[in-house]
Design an enzyme around this catalytic site. Structure first.
Site, PDB file in Angstrom:
ATOM      1  N   GLY A 171      26.870  43.505  45.067  1.00 50.53           N
ATOM      2  CA  GLY A 171      28.064  43.104  45.996  1.00 50.53           C
ATOM      3  C   GLY A 171      28.265  44.280  46.586  1.00 50.53           C
ATOM      4  N   GLN A 218      33.149  50.754  50.969  1.00 55.68           N
ATOM      5  CA  GLN A 218      32.270  51.678  50.523  1.00 55.68           C
ATOM      6  C   GLN A 218      31.294  52.289  51.535  1.00 55.68           C
ATOM      7  OE1 GLN A 218      31.116  48.262  47.583  1.00 55.68           O
ATOM      8  NE2 GLN A 218      30.650  50.250  46.280  1.00 55.68           N
ATOM      9  N   CYS A 275      29.530  50.307  39.706  1.00 56.58           N
ATOM     10  CA  CYS A 275      29.821  50.294  41.137  1.00 56.58           C
ATOM     11  C   CYS A 275      28.903  51.417  41.659  1.00 56.58           C
ATOM     12  CB  CYS A 275      31.423  50.939  41.284  1.00 56.58           C
ATOM     13  SG  CYS A 275      31.811  50.642  42.755  1.00 56.58           S
ATOM     14  N   LEU A 276      28.452  50.999  42.926  1.00 58.01           N
ATOM     15  CA  LEU A 276      27.596  51.813  43.622  1.00 58.01           C
ATOM     16  C   LEU A 276      28.067  53.099  44.245  1.00 58.01           C
ATOM     17  CD1 LEU A 276      25.747  48.870  45.858  1.00 58.01           C
ATOM     18  CD2 LEU A 276      24.818  50.083  43.906  1.00 58.01           C
ATOM     19  N   HIS A 286      36.126  42.488  41.833  1.00 58.43           N
ATOM     20  CA  HIS A 286      35.830  43.864  42.024  1.00 58.43           C
ATOM     21  C   HIS A 286      35.753  44.492  43.570  1.00 58.43           C
ATOM     22  CE1 HIS A 286      32.922  47.415  40.968  1.00 58.43           C
ATOM     23  NE2 HIS A 286      32.904  47.363  42.263  1.00 58.43           N
ATOM     24  N   GLU A 287      35.311  43.515  44.289  1.00 61.71           N
ATOM     25  CA  GLU A 287      35.126  43.885  45.860  1.00 61.71           C
ATOM     26  C   GLU A 287      36.349  43.604  46.504  1.00 61.71           C
ATOM     27  OE1 GLU A 287      32.428  45.164  46.537  1.00 61.71           O
ATOM     28  OE2 GLU A 287      31.140  44.155  45.166  1.00 61.71           O
ATOM     29  N   HIS A 320      38.190  46.851  46.018  1.00 61.10           N
ATOM     30  CA  HIS A 320      37.727  47.892  46.977  1.00 61.10           C
ATOM     31  C   HIS A 320      38.508  47.673  48.208  1.00 61.10           C
ATOM     32  CE1 HIS A 320      34.328  50.086  45.224  1.00 61.10           C
ATOM     33  NE2 HIS A 320      33.729  49.102  44.962  1.00 61.10           N
TER      34      HIS A 320
HETATM   35  O1  GNR Z   1      26.024  46.079  41.835  1.00 59.31           O
HETATM   36  C1  GNR Z   1      27.197  45.957  41.274  1.00 59.31           C
HETATM   37  N1  GNR Z   1      27.129  45.579  39.967  1.00 59.31           N
HETATM   38  C2  GNR Z   1      28.238  44.916  39.395  1.00 59.31           C
HETATM   39  C3  GNR Z   1      28.081  44.774  38.128  1.00 59.31           C
HETATM   40  C4  GNR Z   1      29.211  44.242  37.368  1.00 59.31           C
HETATM   41  C5  GNR Z   1      30.551  44.234  38.006  1.00 59.31           C
HETATM   42  C6  GNR Z   1      30.693  44.616  39.276  1.00 59.31           C
HETATM   43  C7  GNR Z   1      29.476  44.940  40.172  1.00 59.31           C
HETATM   44  S1  GNR Z   1      29.519  45.122  41.749  1.00 59.31           S
HETATM   45  C8  GNR Z   1      28.461  46.452  41.819  1.00 59.31           C
HETATM   46  C9  GNR Z   1      28.253  46.716  43.503  1.00 59.31           C
HETATM   47  C10 GNR Z   1      29.427  47.337  43.977  1.00 59.31           C
HETATM   48  O2  GNR Z   1      29.791  48.692  43.741  1.00 59.31           O
HETATM   49  N2  GNR Z   1      30.201  46.648  44.625  1.00 59.31           N
HETATM   50  O3  GNR Z   1      31.449  47.294  45.045  1.00 59.31           O
HETATM   51 NI    NI Z   2      32.016  48.690  43.776  1.00 61.28          NI
END
Ligand code: GNR
Ligand code: NI
Length: 167
Positions: free
Chosen positions: A46, A51, A91-92, A133-134, A137
């Protein structure tokens, strides 16, 4: 096509609140293509516009193995949630850090797609985790900000050390 630089925690720009998209046009679709390419290249499941330092309510998600199920969510709204579950997240914007976060187990959201068409999505499992999660953000919240201050301090120290050793 272009890969976009991903902001790294604790960059204060990750804490900006994204605004709703008013008009979905070719420029929006170009951003969505670049965000998808950046997500797949990372690789990640995601990416939120926040980001890549664009503070508009745009999310791309693909939790499929084959990378053939891209979901685009513009101006997402949560309709319903149920249950609670802890899952390990990454998270990236926080590379190399994996921690448990408690989220709703099932979620229903409505959003616009890249053509401005409204749809609703019912999700559970990794997709449900990823949507939440997104959406965090877009509200300026990084997953580690769900953890204790002590853990956040330790994570910032670990990231600094990691970056020293990578440079
Ligand atoms: O790549 C991602 N893997 C992930 C794994 C578990 C819970 C959430 C994520 S999202 C993350 C990519 C990211 O940072 N999205 O904002
Ligand atoms: Ni993230």
């Amino acid at each position: 096509m272009a890969l976009l630089p991903i902001l790294q925690y604790p960059d204060p720009r990750l804490n900006k609140v994204a605004q709703p998209v008013q008009l979905i046009n070719d420029q929006t679709r170009k951003l969505i293509r670049d965000m998808s390419e950046t997500m797949y290249a990372a690789p990640g499941v995601g990416l939120a516009a926040t980001q890549v330092d664009v503070h508009q309510q745009i999310i791309v998600i693909d939790v499929s193995e084959a990378h053939d199920d891209l979901k685009v969510l513009i101006n997402p709204v949560v309709l319903q949630t149920s249950g609670k579950e802890e899952n390990e997240e990454g998270c990236l914007s926080v590379p190399g850090i994996y921690e448990n976060v408690s989220r709703a187990e099932q979620i229903s959201v409505k959003a616009l797609d890249e053509n401005g068409k409204e749809f609703t999505l019912e999700a559970e499992g990794l997709l449900a985790v990823c949507i939440q999660h997104e959406m965090d953000h877009l509200q300026g919240k990084v997953f580690v900000e769900h953890l204790s201050h002590l853990k956040q301090t330790r994570i910032r120290a670990k990231l600094k050390k990691q970056r020293r050793e990578t440079l």
